[in-house]
Design an enzyme around this catalytic site. Structure first.
Site, PDB file in Angstrom:
ATOM      1  N   LYS A  18      18.233 -32.608 105.709  1.00 19.04           N
ATOM      2  CA  LYS A  18      18.488 -30.943 106.053  1.00 19.04           C
ATOM      3  C   LYS A  18      17.818 -30.106 104.857  1.00 19.04           C
ATOM      4  O   LYS A  18      17.131 -28.876 105.265  1.00 19.04           O
ATOM      5  CB  LYS A  18      20.076 -30.782 106.076  1.00 19.04           C
ATOM      6  N   GLN A  25      28.870 -32.176 105.094  1.00 20.54           N
ATOM      7  CA  GLN A  25      28.490 -33.537 105.683  1.00 20.54           C
ATOM      8  C   GLN A  25      29.680 -34.208 105.764  1.00 20.54           C
ATOM      9  O   GLN A  25      30.648 -34.722 105.012  1.00 20.54           O
ATOM     10  CB  GLN A  25      27.572 -34.065 104.773  1.00 20.54           C
ATOM     11  N   ASP A  32      27.454 -25.772 111.820  1.00 19.31           N
ATOM     12  CA  ASP A  32      27.624 -27.234 112.628  1.00 19.31           C
ATOM     13  C   ASP A  32      28.320 -26.833 114.069  1.00 19.31           C
ATOM     14  O   ASP A  32      28.331 -27.614 114.648  1.00 19.31           O
ATOM     15  CB  ASP A  32      28.694 -27.994 111.740  1.00 19.31           C
TER      16      ASP A  32
HETATM   17  N1  GUN Z   1      27.897 -36.501 110.156  1.00 19.59           N
HETATM   18  C1  GUN Z   1      27.179 -36.896 111.258  1.00 19.59           C
HETATM   19  N2  GUN Z   1      26.607 -35.925 112.064  1.00 19.59           N
HETATM   20  C2  GUN Z   1      27.063 -34.679 111.324  1.00 19.59           C
HETATM   21  C3  GUN Z   1      26.653 -33.344 111.590  1.00 19.59           C
HETATM   22  O1  GUN Z   1      25.779 -33.153 112.667  1.00 19.59           O
HETATM   23  N3  GUN Z   1      27.018 -32.479 111.074  1.00 19.59           N
HETATM   24  C4  GUN Z   1      27.803 -32.814 109.632  1.00 19.59           C
HETATM   25  N4  GUN Z   1      28.415 -32.074 108.804  1.00 19.59           N
HETATM   26  N5  GUN Z   1      28.126 -33.953 109.487  1.00 19.59           N
HETATM   27  C5  GUN Z   1      27.720 -34.894 110.258  1.00 19.59           C
END
Ligand code: GUN
Length: 283
Positions: free
Chosen positions: A52, A96, A119
């Site tokens: 990211k 996350q 998200d």
């Molecule tokens: N963990 C697995 N997929 C995601 C996601 O798309 N966003 C976040 N914040 N955590 C995750």
């Protein structure tokens, strides 16, 4: 002949359009910024967070990382989120998942200002999406839609079967397919006749979390197969939920793993961050 849906190429195109928008915003004196929070040392989460951050660099979005130790309390995390919510320089906040067991994920998600919830996990944003009034996109499902659109796969009236009903993928995936006038079936662990339902599908989206779960006998000739799964096989190799080698002989379009849906998710996160900037600057 099957066509591989190339998530690397399509995500690069999405990121390039984001980069141009970010550049434009900069000319107007607005800098886009995404705050990424990671708690603990889950190795998969570390890889996702690094990816990211890389995507932020590529698109010109400033990223701030908050790497907190495993023993961080829920209150400490909420206090950080409050601070980031109030910080006008921060446009998007992402925490996350998964979080350590002593922290309640829903409480954390709901603490993020919905205007910064890139998200798109909060109840407010999920509700807005279902009534067709959303600002943000659910990243993984929106990435799937972008891939389908890039390959001109028309969904109107098609039978689309989503396997998996998570809040992050299965449920919002159904919403986006429905918006495109598909007839949507959501299957899950208690579904009866799963193979039969899958065989009726023009489009299958697999989001189960089990390697080789979707086998060739479950796929109609010419179906479009989208694999959202990220698993490790018995040799530790990355693989999806679809038995790729056999299913590709029947499908018209299929996503590989890696290089299919994964890169798309991050590209859509970048897109959401730009949407957040615009939302916060009344554009
Ligand atoms: N963990 C697995 N997929 C995601 C996601 O798309 N966003 C976040 N914040 N955590 C995750």
């Amino acid at each position: 002949m099957v066509t591989l849906m190339d998530g690397k190429a399509v995500s690069a195109a999405v990121k390039e359009s984001v980069r141009l928008e970010v550049e434009q915003l900069k000319k107007q004196g607005v800098e886009a910024c995404l705050a990424v929070i990671i708690v603990g040392s889950d190795p998969a989460s570390r890889v996702y967070v690094n990816n990211k951050k890389k995507a932020c660099e590529l698109t010109g979005i400033r990223s701030e990382e908050y790497a907190l130790p495993e023993e961080t309390t829920e209150q400490e995390l909420l206090t950080l989120i409050d601070r980031l919510n109030a910080d006008k320089k921060v446009n998007g906040i992402l925490c996350q998942l998964p979080l350590p067991k002593h922290i309640d994920e829903n409480t954390v998600i709901e603490r993020i200002d919905p205007k910064k919830d890139v998200d798109m996990f909060s109840c407010v944003n999920v509700g807005k999406m279902w009534v067709g009034d959303g600002v943000f996109l659910p990243c993984t499902p929106a990435g799937v839609m972008e891939l389908l659109s890039y390959y001109h796969i028309d969904l109107c009236g098609k039978n689309c079967v989503v396997v998996g009903r998570s809040n992050i993928v299965g449920k919002p995936m159904a919403c986006l397919l429905l918006e495109k006038n598909a007839t949507v079936t959501v299957c899950h662990s208690r579904t009866k006749n799963l193979a039969e339902i899958c065989r009726s599908a023009d489009v299958i989206v697999a989001a189960v979390g089990k390697a080789k779960f979707i086998t060739a006998d479950m796929v109609k000739d010419g179906a479009v197969v989208v694999d959202v799964g990220i698993n490790r096989n018995e040799n530790g190799k990355l693989c999806g939920d679809v038995d790729f080698e056999n299913v590709k002989e029947k499908a018209s379009y299929i996503t590989p793993v890696p290089g299919g849906c994964g890169p798309m998710t991050i590209a859509m996160l970048m897109k959401n961050t730009v949407s957040a900037v615009k939302l916060q600057n009344n554009q």
